[in-house]
Design a protein around this motif. Structure first.
Motif, PDB file in Angstrom:
ATOM      1  N   LEU B  51       0.837  -1.198   0.000  1.00 42.06           N
ATOM      2  CA  LEU B  51       0.000   0.000   0.000  1.00 42.06           C
ATOM      3  C   LEU B  51       0.872   1.248   0.000  1.00 42.06           C
ATOM      4  O   LEU B  51       0.587   2.224  -0.694  1.00 42.06           O
ATOM      5  CB  LEU B  51      -0.926  -0.013   1.224  1.00 42.06           C
ATOM      6  N   HIS B  52       1.955   1.178   0.752  1.00 46.21           N
ATOM      7  CA  HIS B  52       2.867   2.311   0.813  1.00 46.21           C
ATOM      8  C   HIS B  52       3.454   2.574  -0.581  1.00 46.21           C
ATOM      9  O   HIS B  52       3.547   3.708  -1.035  1.00 46.21           O
ATOM     10  CB  HIS B  52       3.993   2.002   1.814  1.00 46.21           C
ATOM     11  N   LEU B  53       3.810   1.499  -1.272  1.00 47.99           N
ATOM     12  CA  LEU B  53       4.408   1.628  -2.601  1.00 47.99           C
ATOM     13  C   LEU B  53       3.425   2.236  -3.599  1.00 47.99           C
ATOM     14  O   LEU B  53       3.748   3.188  -4.306  1.00 47.99           O
ATOM     15  CB  LEU B  53       4.850   0.245  -3.096  1.00 47.99           C
ATOM     16  N   ILE B  54       2.204   1.707  -3.629  1.00 47.20           N
ATOM     17  CA  ILE B  54       1.286   2.163  -4.684  1.00 47.20           C
ATOM     18  C   ILE B  54       0.777   3.573  -4.411  1.00 47.20           C
ATOM     19  O   ILE B  54       0.442   4.299  -5.333  1.00 47.20           O
ATOM     20  CB  ILE B  54       0.086   1.191  -4.888  1.00 47.20           C
ATOM     21  N   THR B  62      -6.354   3.609  -9.120  1.00 45.47           N
ATOM     22  CA  THR B  62      -6.666   2.344  -9.792  1.00 45.47           C
ATOM     23  C   THR B  62      -6.068   1.170  -9.008  1.00 45.47           C
ATOM     24  O   THR B  62      -6.744   0.162  -8.759  1.00 45.47           O
ATOM     25  CB  THR B  62      -6.046   2.330 -11.212  1.00 45.47           C
ATOM     26  N   LEU B  63      -4.814   1.316  -8.626  1.00 46.39           N
ATOM     27  CA  LEU B  63      -4.147   0.220  -7.927  1.00 46.39           C
ATOM     28  C   LEU B  63      -4.829  -0.074  -6.594  1.00 46.39           C
ATOM     29  O   LEU B  63      -5.010  -1.229  -6.220  1.00 46.39           O
ATOM     30  CB  LEU B  63      -2.668   0.558  -7.707  1.00 46.39           C
ATOM     31  N   GLU B  64      -5.218   0.978  -5.893  1.00 49.84           N
ATOM     32  CA  GLU B  64      -5.885   0.763  -4.596  1.00 49.84           C
ATOM     33  C   GLU B  64      -7.231   0.083  -4.795  1.00 49.84           C
ATOM     34  O   GLU B  64      -7.660  -0.717  -3.975  1.00 49.84           O
ATOM     35  CB  GLU B  64      -6.063   2.100  -3.865  1.00 49.84           C
ATOM     36  N   ARG B  65      -7.908   0.432  -5.887  1.00 46.64           N
ATOM     37  CA  ARG B  65      -9.203  -0.198  -6.135  1.00 46.64           C
ATOM     38  C   ARG B  65      -9.008  -1.700  -6.382  1.00 46.64           C
ATOM     39  O   ARG B  65      -9.820  -2.519  -5.988  1.00 46.64           O
ATOM     40  CB  ARG B  65      -9.887   0.475  -7.322  1.00 46.64           C
ATOM     41  N   HIS B  66      -7.906  -2.067  -7.046  1.00 43.39           N
ATOM     42  CA  HIS B  66      -7.644  -3.491  -7.298  1.00 43.39           C
ATOM     43  C   HIS B  66      -7.214  -4.227  -6.032  1.00 43.39           C
ATOM     44  O   HIS B  66      -7.335  -5.435  -5.956  1.00 43.39           O
ATOM     45  CB  HIS B  66      -6.526  -3.650  -8.347  1.00 43.39           C
ATOM     46  N   PHE B  67      -6.680  -3.481  -5.066  1.00 45.23           N
ATOM     47  CA  PHE B  67      -6.125  -4.129  -3.874  1.00 45.23           C
ATOM     48  C   PHE B  67      -7.223  -4.698  -2.986  1.00 45.23           C
ATOM     49  O   PHE B  67      -8.231  -4.058  -2.723  1.00 45.23           O
ATOM     50  CB  PHE B  67      -5.299  -3.102  -3.082  1.00 45.23           C
ATOM     51  N   CYS B  88       0.838 -11.941  -0.646  1.00 41.43           N
ATOM     52  CA  CYS B  88       1.986 -11.023  -0.596  1.00 41.43           C
ATOM     53  C   CYS B  88       2.353 -10.494  -1.983  1.00 41.43           C
ATOM     54  O   CYS B  88       2.692  -9.334  -2.143  1.00 41.43           O
ATOM     55  CB  CYS B  88       3.208 -11.709  -0.009  1.00 41.43           C
ATOM     56  N   HIS B  89       2.289 -11.375  -2.999  1.00 38.89           N
ATOM     57  CA  HIS B  89       2.631 -10.943  -4.369  1.00 38.89           C
ATOM     58  C   HIS B  89       1.418 -10.231  -4.938  1.00 38.89           C
ATOM     59  O   HIS B  89       0.642 -10.788  -5.703  1.00 38.89           O
ATOM     60  CB  HIS B  89       3.011 -12.149  -5.220  1.00 38.89           C
ATOM     61  N   LEU B  90       1.288  -8.941  -4.567  1.00 36.89           N
ATOM     62  CA  LEU B  90       0.037  -8.230  -4.820  1.00 36.89           C
ATOM     63  C   LEU B  90      -0.009  -7.574  -6.197  1.00 36.89           C
ATOM     64  O   LEU B  90      -1.071  -7.252  -6.688  1.00 36.89           O
ATOM     65  CB  LEU B  90      -0.161  -7.182  -3.724  1.00 36.89           C
ATOM     66  N   GLY B  91       1.134  -7.375  -6.810  1.00 36.89           N
ATOM     67  CA  GLY B  91       1.134  -6.651  -8.089  1.00 36.89           C
ATOM     68  C   GLY B  91       1.166  -7.553  -9.307  1.00 36.89           C
ATOM     69  O   GLY B  91       1.373  -7.083 -10.418  1.00 36.89           O
ATOM     70  N   MET B  92       0.917  -8.851  -9.113  1.00 39.96           N
ATOM     71  CA  MET B  92       1.046  -9.832 -10.195  1.00 39.96           C
ATOM     72  C   MET B  92       0.357  -9.421 -11.488  1.00 39.96           C
ATOM     73  O   MET B  92       0.850  -9.683 -12.569  1.00 39.96           O
ATOM     74  CB  MET B  92       0.455 -11.182  -9.745  1.00 39.96           C
TER      75      MET B  92
END
Lengths: 242, 683
Positions: B51-54, B62-67, B88-92
């Motif tokens: 979350l910190h990264l995105i 957009t990324l937060e909505r996918h999270f 953990c591999h959240l950005g796949m």
């Protein structure tokens, strides 16, 4: 006295039993030092992520007059995941060290470093660039070998004679980053799919869109980007840094 | 001390009220352990980092909505996949995260499969249900299924894909090596679809070995096959001098003379008049298409279908060479080598040429006394113990069954069933690679011989072996992509007999049976004109200027050529269209001219083909200057419309021509009737 002895023995045994790795190799005792380190061969290879490079990396240590120095210590290092066999060695009688390189698990460009010391102990470094292909680029590399190299690669081998000299308009080798980096992905896809005329270029580049699939062509583009020299910098969105 | 403890006990548990209170506090504390453990768990740490990264990126919304927070799971019951890796591999699946430096959050590289349909552990292995890095990746010595190192990742593909794939060059190479080095002579490999891996190294029969070579040569060869030929696939058994002496004694003692026996050398035609005649006959017969030979400059020139011939004069007896050159089937009915119809003079010339190719150093230091019965008996024991008959036919020795462990599930072998030795990494890939690299390191009494592989070849073979998993065997058949299996096609009648004698199938594929060195002939009868075919069989000309491998001249009789041509013209026809459906007489000069313009301008065919030897230079495709003599118009037309439909895999691009364009181009090509390449080169 006796319990202390037993305790020491037990502790030693325990430590011996627990240590899994053997001891680190002793640091190299160099018997000579050069003033320069140069690459003999093995740079700019196109390898595969996580795999051994086809050719080992060979570097040479020279003295001020440019002649080879035997017995100088050379240390290899690289980004995480890269391994060298051996990671360090003394130069042989011809002043060279050969090391087999396994690239890291990520596709991309790898900067390997070979270090040696001069007589005063000052560090002299050499950077060697290598390329690791990922899955998509590997597909591209295979398609390239099957369909493209005959015209796009000026090198001839006995089994594969280059056709480049037979063409009135010379195709760009895929490593030619100066030219190809300026073309967008969409343009590359268009020229591969529909041939040269799609971008007002020579019809000697035929259309491949009815022979290769869309994902094949995407793979070719990713391969072309991977091997570009100078390296291709992806454009597109530029993200604000926090 | 004792009093103090007693006072403490009295303070907490002195009476029932105090005891109840203390017990309640302890119980509450115990109850809090689980939520606390959850709160401080490793995966939450990774989710916070993500979350910190995105949040620092432009597409944060957009990324937060996918999270999605919490434990994530890909569950595919029919494949036994329960993968929590995406916790953990959240950005796949985030294309915009392709460039982040942290491997944990980076987009998965582009592959043809969806993560949700295949999971992660299917290819990467590891423990899918785990939620800590250590347990999931487990590079520890204890965990049976750690992550597969990236260099073997193609083993994941090989569990379902039994066919050659573009994207898996190492898997393909490893499988090819297993086949071409004959691993499956000793090790059984049954693939998931029930098919068995069959070797294609074709080890020679030793039944008549004494006719072919000497005991000295056999001795030197089994001591070190690669010393004779670097490309030899026979492994090294590290036999001692005495053992090699006894094995060679036994093998020679078991040899029986050929039936009918070899002819003595023809004395009357011994020396060819021209000393270069042998070299030129070797060249004209295109022996180098299959056989390598070191040239004067020390370069190895030639193919690898047949054995290297640099030292053939040291190896083979002259009488045997004469017999073999005359008709190889006499010595080895199963050989891949064609039966050239050489005349008596040519046989002598070629035999003399090959006899002169010697490597005397190879046997210079071999001095063997006549074998004693004890030595022969000992040799027999060694031959049986080492399983020589797994590969070679030897008189009096039965081919052993299951000589070596089956490898059908080697990729899932539990570590506790393996014995490791010093210097071998404690993992399954480490064990497999170690065995391939240096089998005898696992124990001097082990029988597996030493093969000569490069480190890359060892990795490739290991990849192919690691693909042989329990999953590959047990998954639903719908998951499997079958390999292309050779058919058992055999041509019939006299022509069939002739084609087998000429070993057409060593190079040519017909109806799914044969080699891939030369064009597929399945529809040759539709493609070409009979007259051209007979001319070509009589004197094969060069069709592709850039190729080294070429069709040899077999010195066929006219009757044989007619038999072949009749059969091919009648039988090898496509059902898709009639070869006479388009006739040259239907074309007019305007069409020819239009076709010429299309050839040189719109489609720039001269880039790869030669229509006119004076001006065109392209030499990727075959020369087309004699198209009108060679092909049928209907074939040319259909080829232009869709080349891959007629010959799958051809690199001629489909140019998506209109019917009119294809017709005009056909008209132009059929108007090209100049001589063949050689004729034109002479001019």
């Amino acid at each position: 006295m006796k319990p202390v002895l037993i305790a020491v023995c037990a502790a030693t045994l325990l430590m011996a039993g627990c240590s899994r790795k053997s001891n680190q190799p002793a640091p190299l005792q160099s018997t000579a030092a050069g003033t320069a380190i140069v690459e003999s061969s093995g740079g700019k290879q196109i390898g595969y992520a996580g795999m051994l490079l086809d050719q080992p990396v060979v570097v040479q240590v020279n003295d001020a007059s440019g002649s080879a120095v035997a017995g100088a210590a050379v240390y290899f290092s690289g980004p995480s995941g890269v391994s060298f066999t051996p990671p360090a060695a003394l130069t042989d009688s011809s002043g060279q060290v050969t090391s087999a390189v396994q690239l890291g698990e990520q596709a991309g460009r790898y900067k390997l470093i070979a270090n040696t010391h001069d007589a005063s102990g000052k560090n002299i470094g050499l950077t060697i660039d290598e390329i690791a292909l990922g899955y998509q680029q590997t597909v591209g590399a295979q398609l390239n070998a099957q369909y493209c190299v005959r015209c796009h690669d000026p090198e001839s081998t006995p089994l594969r004679v280059s056709n480049m000299d037979n063409l009135s308009v010379k195709p760009h080798p895929f490593t030619e980053g100066d030219t190809l980096n300026k073309m967008s992905d969409a343009d590359l896809v268009a020229i591969i799919s529909h041939g040269g005329p799609a971008l007002n270029k020579s019809p000697q580049m035929p259309p491949w869109g009815y022979t290769l699939s869309k994902s094949d062509i995407a793979a070719l583009v990713s391969y072309i980007r991977a091997v570009a020299d100078p390296p291709y910098e992806a454009g597109g969105l530029v993200y604000a840094q926090k | 001390m004792k009093n103090n403890l007693h006072a403490l006990w009295q303070f907490f548990f002195g009476d029932s009220a105090r005891a109840f209170g203390s017990a309640s506090v302890i119980l509450l504390a115990l109850l809090a352990i689980a939520p606390a453990k959850n709160h401080f768990s490793e995966w939450r740490h990774y989710q916070k980092q993500y979350l910190h990264l995105i949040r620092g990126r432009a597409d944060a919304v957009t990324l937060e909505r996918h999270f999605q927070g919490g434990i994530q799971q890909i569950w595919i019951p029919e494949q036994q996949v329960t993968d929590r890796c995406t916790t953990c591999h959240l950005g796949m699946k985030e294309a915009s995260l392709a460039d982040v430096s942290s491997v944990a959050f980076r987009e998965h590289p582009v592959i043809p499969h969806k993560l949700t349909e295949f999971g992660c552990t299917t290819c990467h292995r590891g423990q899918g249900a785990a939620t800590t890095v250590e347990e999931a990746h487990s590079a520890t010595e204890q965990w049976e299924q750690p992550l597969l190192p990236a260099k073997y990742i193609e083993a994941g593909c090989g569990q379902c894909h039994l066919e050659n794939q573009t994207g898996t060059p190492f898997l393909n190479q490893g499988r090819q090596l297993i086949v071409s080095y004959g691993c499956t002579h000793c090790h059984t490999i049954k693939q998931g679809d029930g098919s068995y891996v069959t070797p294609d190294d074709d080890p020679p029969s030793l039944k008549h070995i004494a006719d072919k070579t000497t005991r000295e040569w056999v001795y030197a060869w089994i001591k070190d096959p690669q010393a004779y030929a670097g490309t030899a696939t026979m492994p090294n058994y590290h036999l001692s001098d005495d053992d090699a002496r006894d094995v060679s004694a036994f093998i020679l003692a078991q040899s029986t003379p050929l039936e009918p026996p070899l002819q003595p050398l023809k004395a009357d035609t011994k020396a060819p008049a021209d000393p270069a005649a042998g070299t030129s006959l070797y060249g004209q017969s295109f022996c180098a298409s299959c056989h390598a030979m070191q040239n004067a400059a020390g370069m190895m020139v030639g193919g690898n279908v047949g054995p290297e011939l640099t030292g053939i004069g040291t190896k083979a007896k002259p009488e045997w060479l004469q017999d073999w050159v005359g008709n190889p089937s006499h010595y080895d009915p199963g050989t891949m080598m064609p039966h050239y119809r050489f005349d008596a003079q040519q046989v002598v010339t070629l035999t003399g040429f090959l006899e002169s190719k010697t490597e005397p150093d190879f046997i210079a230091n071999v001095h063997l006394d006549p074998a004693t019965p004890e030595q022969i008996e000992h040799g027999k024991r060694l031959v049986v113990e080492n399983g020589c008959a797994s590969c070679h036919d030897i008189n009096g020795i039965k081919k052993p069954e299951n000589f070596a462990p089956e490898l059908s599930r080697i990729g899932s072998k539990p570590l506790n069933q393996l014995i490791f030795v010093e210097g071998v990494e404690h993992s399954l890939p480490g064990y497999v690679a170690g065995k391939v690299r240096n089998p005898r390191a696992f124990g001097p009494s082990l029988k597996m011989p030493q093969f000569k592989f490069t480190p890359q070849q060892i990795d490739a073979i290991t990849t192919a072996l690691l693909a042989l998993t329990d999953r590959a065997q047990s998954q639903p058949p719908t998951m499997r992509i079958a390999s292309v299996q050779q058919t058992r096609y055999q041509p019939a009648g006299n022509a069939g007999q002739l084609m087998r004698d000429l070993r057409c199938f060593t190079c040519h594929m017909i109806n799914g049976h044969g080699g891939d060195m030369a064009p597929d002939l399945t529809w040759e009868g539709t493609a070409v004109q009979r007259e051209w075919l007979t001319q070509f069989l009589k004197n094969p000309e060069t069709l592709r200027p850039a190729l080294i491998r070429r069709m040899p001249k077999f010195n066929l009789t006219d009757a044989d050529i007619n038999t072949l041509a009749d059969y091919m013209m009648t039988v090898y026809q496509t059902p898709e269209f009639d070869r006479d459906s388009l006739l040259v007489s239907q074309f007019n000069p305007a069409q020819v001219e239009q076709g010429r313009q299309l050839f040189y301008s719109k489609f720039a065919c001269q880039s790869c083909h030669i229509a006119d030897y004076k001006n065109d230079k392209g030499y990727i495709g075959p020369a087309l200057a004699a198209t009108g003599k060679r092909f049928n118009a209907a074939w040319v037309y259909h080829w232009l419309k869709d080349p891959q439909a007629l010959r799958p895999g051809t690199i001629e691009p489909n140019q998506h021509m209109t019917d009119d364009e294809a017709r005009s181009l056909t008209a132009f090509l059929m108007s090209l009737k100049s001589g063949g390449a050689q004729e034109a080169m002479k001019k």
